[in-house]
Design an enzyme around this catalytic site. Structure first.
Site, mmCIF file in Angstrom:
data_model
loop_
_atom_site.group_PDB
_atom_site.id
_atom_site.type_symbol
_atom_site.label_atom_id
_atom_site.label_comp_id
_atom_site.label_asym_id
_atom_site.label_seq_id
_atom_site.Cartn_x
_atom_site.Cartn_y
_atom_site.Cartn_z
ATOM 1 N N ASP A 63 1.195 -1.327 -4.953
ATOM 2 C CA ASP A 63 -0.041 -0.471 -4.855
ATOM 3 C C ASP A 63 -1.014 -0.853 -5.688
ATOM 4 O OD1 ASP A 63 -0.684 2.365 -3.215
ATOM 5 O OD2 ASP A 63 -2.077 1.878 -4.769
ATOM 6 N N ASP A 112 0.686 -0.562 5.325
ATOM 7 C CA ASP A 112 -0.233 0.878 5.354
ATOM 8 C C ASP A 112 -1.477 1.254 4.625
ATOM 9 O OD1 ASP A 112 -0.779 3.619 6.195
ATOM 10 O OD2 ASP A 112 0.806 4.386 5.079
ATOM 11 N N ASN A 146 -2.965 -6.006 -6.228
ATOM 12 C CA ASN A 146 -3.674 -5.980 -4.931
ATOM 13 C C ASN A 146 -2.715 -6.533 -3.906
ATOM 14 O OD1 ASN A 146 -5.453 -6.688 -3.035
ATOM 15 N ND2 ASN A 146 -7.183 -6.994 -4.269
ATOM 16 N N ALA A 147 -2.532 -5.814 -2.966
ATOM 17 C CA ALA A 147 -1.566 -6.401 -1.742
ATOM 18 C C ALA A 147 -2.015 -7.452 -1.098
ATOM 19 C CB ALA A 147 -1.519 -5.173 -0.746
ATOM 20 N N PHE A 157 0.914 -0.963 -0.006
ATOM 21 C CA PHE A 157 -0.078 0.014 -0.177
ATOM 22 C C PHE A 157 0.831 1.191 0.018
ATOM 23 C CE2 PHE A 157 -1.932 -3.339 2.522
ATOM 24 C CZ PHE A 157 -3.032 -3.696 1.897
ATOM 25 N N CYS A 200 -5.564 3.585 9.978
ATOM 26 C CA CYS A 200 -5.853 4.874 9.793
ATOM 27 C C CYS A 200 -7.420 5.230 10.025
ATOM 28 C CB CYS A 200 -5.527 5.700 8.439
ATOM 29 S SG CYS A 200 -6.344 4.941 7.014
#
Ligand code: SAH
Length: 386
Positions: free
Chosen positions: A243, A287, A269-270, A221, A327
């Site tokens: 990413d 992240d 896609n992670a 990410f 987040c």
């Protein structure tokens, strides 16, 4: 002045500045959407002034404990107070979030500074209506070369505001370079897909890079490569940055080029990347964007975190480093920490907590308004297999 009377036990009595529709006992004087209203408690005592929007679930957001109009003097004072907070901390005042909504008593107003260029968001109706006063105050105090209004947040819908991205002052700067942590980033605030940086993570980039020297690093990410570039600069042996967005991946490559650093930027896609990955790493950084914007989907979000934590841990060698960030303010620090612990149990590994990360100081936390604290992160070191 029209206003509202607020029910007992509402959050405003505990220091919060928001009033939800369910907390209103009575509305008097027919306030207009976007207007300033007065607030009173159930015994008719004043609680200050708020901006009003009955379309939003958050019907009133306090702007002052006293009487207050939305005028040039008000915006000038609040913006100058916000600038003082940044200049008296060790945040670079040229590259920072200069105004951050409730934390600066300007609910819905966000201003990011990239040197001579400012990015403004007006995410509440009253602030949107009064945006020219905000622009005037910014021009007056900072003499910027440009101000770009970048109203593209999902929050706008709840306030009934149309999304809008436009130049509202000066000339379009086009793509230009900003420097953070001694690393150059190309940004394009008006037209670009790469827009601004994640300013809240700039300290974390530098912090995580301290473990990168001579190591194989995976930044999942990565966006424009903040962690990846800092690790490469710190002397990592190799850096892979993943990413899902083509433009983010391209921006990472471009930033690596500009800085003369080598990064293997992969558009993927992670989740899939982590699943299929057969390489081992010494440092894994996770992240992701917020997996949830509300309480309802919190459990699903935590499953997502658990999956990447588990897969990330499995790619690490003994003594490897896992840095992970969340987040979403809906997931508390404790919940997020427990998620990593639970993944480490499944992976049959032991992790040692070596660093707590927070949002940078230009995103001030007001503990009475828990929503102002959203970013949390941890760096762990795996112990040798036991
Ligand atoms: N680490 C960055 C900020 C990351 S923001 C920094 O410090 O600057 C989150 C990023 O995750 C965005 O760039 C978004 O494009 C990307 N993203 C979202 N879903 C993804 C997925 N499933 N796989 C990989 N990247 C994803």
């Amino acid at each position: 002045m029209p206003g509202i009377i607020i029910k007992p036990r509402s959050r405003i009595y505990h220091g919060h500045d928001w009033v939800y529709s369910s907390e209103i006992l009575k509305t008097f004087g027919s306030p207009e959407p976007g207007e300033v209203i007065t607030m009173k408690d159930y015994r008719d005592r004043p609680l200050g002034c708020a901006i009003y929007n009955p379309v939003s679930q958050i019907v009133a957001r306090r702007i002052s404990r006293r009487k207050q109009k939305l005028d040039a003097e008000f915006f000038g004072r609040r913006i100058s107070q916000a600038i003082n907070v940044r200049t008296s901390s060790d945040v670079d005042p040229q590259l920072c979030r200069l105004v951050w909504s409730e934390s600066d008593a300007l609910p819905g107003v966000i201003v990011d500074r990239y040197g001579d260029h400012l990015v403004l968001q007006t995410l509440t109706l009253a602030m949107e209506i009064n945006k020219q006063l905000i622009i005037d105050a910014l021009v007056d105090q900072l003499s910027p070369k440009s101000i770009i209004l970048r109203n593209d947040s999902p929050m706008l819908k709840a306030e009934g505001i149309e999304p809008c991205i436009e130049l509202v002052y000066g000339e379009n700067p086009g793509a230009f370079i900003v420097t953070a942590n001694d690393i150059q980033f190309e940004v394009d605030l008006l037209d670009g897909q790469k827009t601004g940086l994640y300013l809240d993570q700039l300290d974390a980039h530098a912090s995580v890079a301290q473990w990168a020297k001579g190591k194989r690093v995976l930044d999942c990410f990565c966006n424009q490569g903040g962690f990846a570039l800092a690790c490469a600069k710190a002397g990592a042996e190799s850096v892979t940055a993943v990413d899902i967005s083509e433009s983010a991946s391209e921006a990472t490559k471009r930033n690596a080029e500009i800085n003369g650093l080598e990064i293997n930027a992969i558009k993927a896609n992670a989740f899939d990347f982590l699943k299929g990955c057969e390489d081992k790493y010494d440092v894994v950084i996770l992240d992701p964007p917020s997996f949830t914007r509300n309480k309802k989907t919190l459990n699903d979000a935590m499953r997502g975190y658990k999956e990447i934590h588990l897969r990330g841990l499995k790619l690490l060698e003994d003594n490897g480093i896992l840095s992970t960030f969340c987040c979403s303010h809906h997931a508390s620090r404790e919940l997020f920490l427990n998620n990593v612990v639970s993944a480490s149990v499944d992976a049959k590994r032991t992790v040692r907590l070596i660093k707590n990360h927070n949002q940078r100081l230009d995103h001030p936390v007001l503990p009475a308004i828990p929503e102002t604290e959203y970013l949390k992160g941890f760096t762990f070191q795996l112990t040798p297999s036991r």
